[in-house]
Design an enzyme around this catalytic site. Structure first.
Site, PDB file in Angstrom:
ATOM      1  N   ARG B  68      44.578 -36.700 -19.806  1.00 21.77           N
ATOM      2  CA  ARG B  68      43.913 -37.803 -20.518  1.00 21.77           C
ATOM      3  C   ARG B  68      44.829 -38.913 -21.013  1.00 21.77           C
ATOM      4  NH1 ARG B  68      39.698 -36.434 -17.996  1.00 21.77           N
ATOM      5  NH2 ARG B  68      38.333 -34.837 -18.875  1.00 21.77           N
ATOM      6  N   ASN B  98      42.912 -39.466 -12.935  1.00 23.00           N
ATOM      7  CA  ASN B  98      41.768 -40.253 -13.434  1.00 23.00           C
ATOM      8  C   ASN B  98      41.944 -40.632 -14.901  1.00 23.00           C
ATOM      9  OD1 ASN B  98      41.430 -37.587 -14.226  1.00 23.00           O
ATOM     10  ND2 ASN B  98      39.202 -37.682 -14.188  1.00 23.00           N
ATOM     11  N   ASP B 315      41.319 -27.023 -13.799  1.00 25.49           N
ATOM     12  CA  ASP B 315      40.504 -28.227 -13.989  1.00 25.49           C
ATOM     13  C   ASP B 315      40.264 -28.456 -15.483  1.00 25.49           C
ATOM     14  OD1 ASP B 315      39.098 -30.524 -13.560  1.00 25.49           O
ATOM     15  OD2 ASP B 315      37.435 -29.599 -12.489  1.00 25.49           O
ATOM     16  N   HIS B 319      37.362 -33.076 -23.621  1.00 24.22           N
ATOM     17  CA  HIS B 319      36.508 -34.181 -24.051  1.00 24.22           C
ATOM     18  C   HIS B 319      36.305 -34.079 -25.555  1.00 24.22           C
ATOM     19  CE1 HIS B 319      35.453 -35.735 -20.133  1.00 24.22           C
ATOM     20  NE2 HIS B 319      35.175 -34.517 -19.705  1.00 24.22           N
TER      21      HIS B 319
END
Lengths: 313, 438
Positions: B68, B98, B315, B319
């Site tokens: 992140r 990402n 993975d 969040h």
């Protein structure tokens, strides 16, 4: 036993459904009075939280609440803090902090009423979550069916149309079968759920074969955008295969009921003659909706003591 | 290894050493230079770590970590993620691209490498196959390879355009001059968007019942099929990320039998959880690819057992609570994994510990192209990247105790066995007795 929330038909089970339907008789009577209003929920505060457009369900709930003398407040999603980026949870906490006894919620995402029930103390009533459930619609439909057919045990009901995307179909299947009815879902394969494992229903692609055997035919609204999603080639073809057309109307049993949750697409899933046929109970469904929702609100919010002491008087 | 000169030697005493060459009871002495100095008996070190009842294995390598950073530092940072990784026994993490901005150019990747230098584990950035992960234009793969990138992926989405994917694979074959001879691998998040977009869980019995739009198994399998065909025509290496369906496992098994250069990983959640969990509408169970059926879970386990699937990946996808506390259709997909992977593998896979360690360590290291530093045999002269864990310790998963900045763990309250005791990264004990040392 008094449930705290109304989230799904499965939560109610046969007994719960029958309790609500039984109570509904009294509210049908109240609704027929010259002044159709009782003080049963005086001082109770109910909030409407409709994230999806709804006219009939909201008006029906609103009417039910007013007849029970509850206070209501409408959280208007379009012109509210939601447009300023407030999260669903914060919105619910805010409403809850104002002191509400129940939140009636409709949302495009399945499961939202369950999530809200985890976040706040008030009762939560599911007024439609995505394609998932619409329990008060199923209750009013069941009430309507019973008022014409009596006991539903062994009765045969066809649910026709866009079952895949229909919360009405899911809740109705659960309610009808809980009361012992046999349900046949009639739809093109593209409008059936991807899996029918665990579904207590027959499936058919042949409405003409099913039609003569049913005690009621329940037509689902055919959304016009299904055509652009390539789920049906054309609406004309859909009507030809699955619409209640004038020809099919003739094949329907004399005492069979015609039902629709509204709003109807006349000429698509239902021909105008069928909508206005004496066998059609579509407006009755709407009328019963108010009484059923009075029952639900009363059951969740009125205390049992008030009930027994004649809270309806 | 920046402060190696200040370090003491470390003796790992009393454990069973397990690596690709087998297992034996031995003490392991890590020199102050960060390398393994000796393996045997009667050794002495400045700092002694008790490994009684423990397995001493090459450090674990996670092929699939979302750290992140940059962009979403309130959910995780490279530092916090690496601490969680170290507590989970990982000595190396492959950071997914990402981020915001995405890791698709030299500047961002260099930043991640720089930030990774202070992490508790080694951080190996992957980089995007396409600019902005948008699937339209190739990223500067040679420049990125020169920086050290060995895994390219648009993870979070698959490369949808068949021709672009073919070109990327072709181009990847000629990158050796930029890597000092090492090969790179293109890792695919297999999901055909046309079939899965607008879906929020596995399409099947549960999505039908719950009225949640589904993501069908064939959305994954069609892209697996395509990329197997492209691996065959281009000769390029393809790595299949987070394989989740029985069909995918069969396809990869057949591709390997045909001698194609493909590898695959499976996440812990795809061999431990099913789509039935979504019935709670708890968004902690929302993940891409979605949790599948019992039959898929069984097939993934068989794939891990028979070598079709080479590695366990996490993975790990942190969040913030406020992002997950949304309606099921709008909550972001992903779940934590770093601090629970070993225990879930030991508890749920029913495989010998040597096998589990291979899946977590040297087999993953090989795919990442870092097997000269991680997942190495435990022998003198090798970099000391070592995990010491008690395979039998029972514990209850409690995300509030995690080092991760997020708590979206789907295993809250699960009773598991197997816990990391010490983790040594390049000679430094970053975890001692289940506590991070920094």
């Amino acid at each position: 036993m008094t449930p705290k929330h109304l989230l799904s038909i499965d939560d109610l089970g046969r007994e719960g459904i029958e309790e609500i339907l039984g109570l509904t008789d009294s509210f049908v009577e109240v609704s027929a009075r010259r002044i159709p209003k009782v003080p049963a929920l005086r001082g109770k505060n109910i909030a409407w939280l409709f994230y999806e457009d709804s006219t009939r369900t909201r008006l029906s709930f609103e009417t039910a609440a007013k007849r029970l003398s509850a206070d209501t407040m409408n959280f208007s999603v379009g012109s509210s803090s939601v447009n300023k980026g407030e999260s669903l949870r914060d919105t619910c906490l805010t409403i809850s902090a104002m002191g509400v006894d129940a939140i009636v919620v409709r949302h495009r995402s399945a499961g939202v009423p369950w999530q809200i029930a985890n976040w706040i103390d008030a009762s939560v009533i599911n007024a439609g979550d995505g394609w998932h459930e619409h329990p008060t619609q199923a209750l009013l439909d069941t009430y309507t069916l019973r008022s014409h057919l009596g006991d539903l045990d062994g009765r045969h009901i066809a649910i026709v149309g866009d079952i895949k995307h229909s919360r009405v179909a899911r809740s109705n299947l659960a309610a009808f079968t809980a009361l012992g009815a046999e349900v046949t879902m009639v739809a093109p394969q593209t409008l059936l759920p991807p899996s029918l494992e665990g579904w207590n229903a027959n499936v058919s692609h042949d409405l003409d074969a099913v039609l003569p055997t049913v005690d009621a035919i329940y037509l689902l609204r055919m959304q016009l955008e299904r055509q652009t999603d390539a789920l049906v080639p054309t609406l004309r073809e859909y009507t030809d295969g699955y619409g209640l057309t004038t020809q099919r109307l003739a094949a329907l049993g004399e005492k069979a009921l015609i039902m629709h949750p509204g709003p109807m697409n006349r000429g698509v899933e239902i021909c105008p003659e069928a909508a206005d046929d004496p066998r059609s109970v579509i407006t009755e469904q709407v009328a019963n909706g108010v009484a059923v929702r009075m029952s639900v609100l009363f059951l969740l919010l009125g205390s049992g003591a008030e009930h027994e002491a004649g809270g309806l008087s | 290894m920046t402060n190696a000169v200040l370090r003491q030697s470390v003796l790992i005493r009393g454990g069973t050493v397990v690596d690709a060459s087998g297992s034996r009871v031995a003490d392991v002495l890590v020199g102050s230079d960060g390398m393994i100095e000796a393996v045997g008996e009667g050794l002495k070190g400045d700092l002694e770590l008790d490994a009684g009842g423990c397995i001493v294995s090459p450090g674990f390598v996670d092929l699939h970590t979302h750290l992140r950073e940059p962009g979403k530092e309130e959910a995780e940072t490279i530092e916090s993620g690496s601490r969680g990784g170290a507590l989970g026994g990982f000595t190396a993490l492959v950071a997914m691209p990402n981020t915001t901005p995405p890791m698709d150019c030299v500047g961002v990747v260099r930043d991640v490498i720089e930030l990774g230098k202070t992490a508790l584990t080694d951080i190996f950035p992957s980089a995007a196959i396409t600019v902005g992960r948008a699937g339209e234009q190739l990223s500067p793969m040679a420049e990125l390879a020169k920086l050290g990138v060995r895994i390219f992926t648009d993870d979070g989405t698959g490369v949808q355009d068949d021709l672009l994917m073919k070109r990327a694979l072709e181009y990847s074959v000629g990158l050796a001059p930029f890597t000092g001879g090492a090969s790179v691998v293109l890792a695919q998040h297999c999901e055909v968007a046309a079939l899965s977009d607008g879906g929020f869980m596995h399409e099947g019995e549960w999505s039908s019942r719950l009225g949640i739009p589904g993501q069908p198994a064939e959305a994954e399998e069609l892209m697996v099929m395509r990329d197997i065909a492209l691996a065959k025509s281009t000769g390029a290496r393809v790595h299949f990320q987070h394989m989740s369906t029985a069909g995918s496992v069969s396809l990869i098994r057949a591709a390997k039998a045909a001698g194609l250069p493909v590898t695959a990983e499976a996440t812990t959640h795809h061999f431990t959880l099913t789509d039935a969990a979504c019935a709670s509408f708890d968004t902690v169970f929302k993940v891409h690819p979605p949790l599948r059926t019992d039959a898929d879970v069984a097939a993934v386990k068989v794939g891990l057992a028979d070598g079709t699937i080479d590695a366990i990946a996490t993975d790990h996808a942190p969040h913030c609570a406020h992002d997950k506390e949304q309606p099921f259709d709008s909550a972001p997909p992903g779940m934590l994994g770093l601090e629970t992977a070993l225990a879930l593998a030991l508890t749920e896979l029913d495989q010998p510990v040597e096998k589990v360690v291979g899946l977590l360590s040297w087999q993953a290291a090989k795919i990442a192209g870092i097997d000269d530093v991680h997942g190495c045999p435990i022998e003198p002269g090798r970099p000391a990247n070592i995990t010491v864990f008690d395979p039998a310790e029972a514990w209850t998963i409690d995300s509030s105790s995690f080092a991760s900045k997020s708590t979206n763990c789907p295993y809250e309250g699960h009773n598991v066995k197997g816990r990391v005791r010490h983790t040594i990264v390049n000679g430094e004990p970053v975890v001692i007795d289940q506590e991070a040392t920094r």
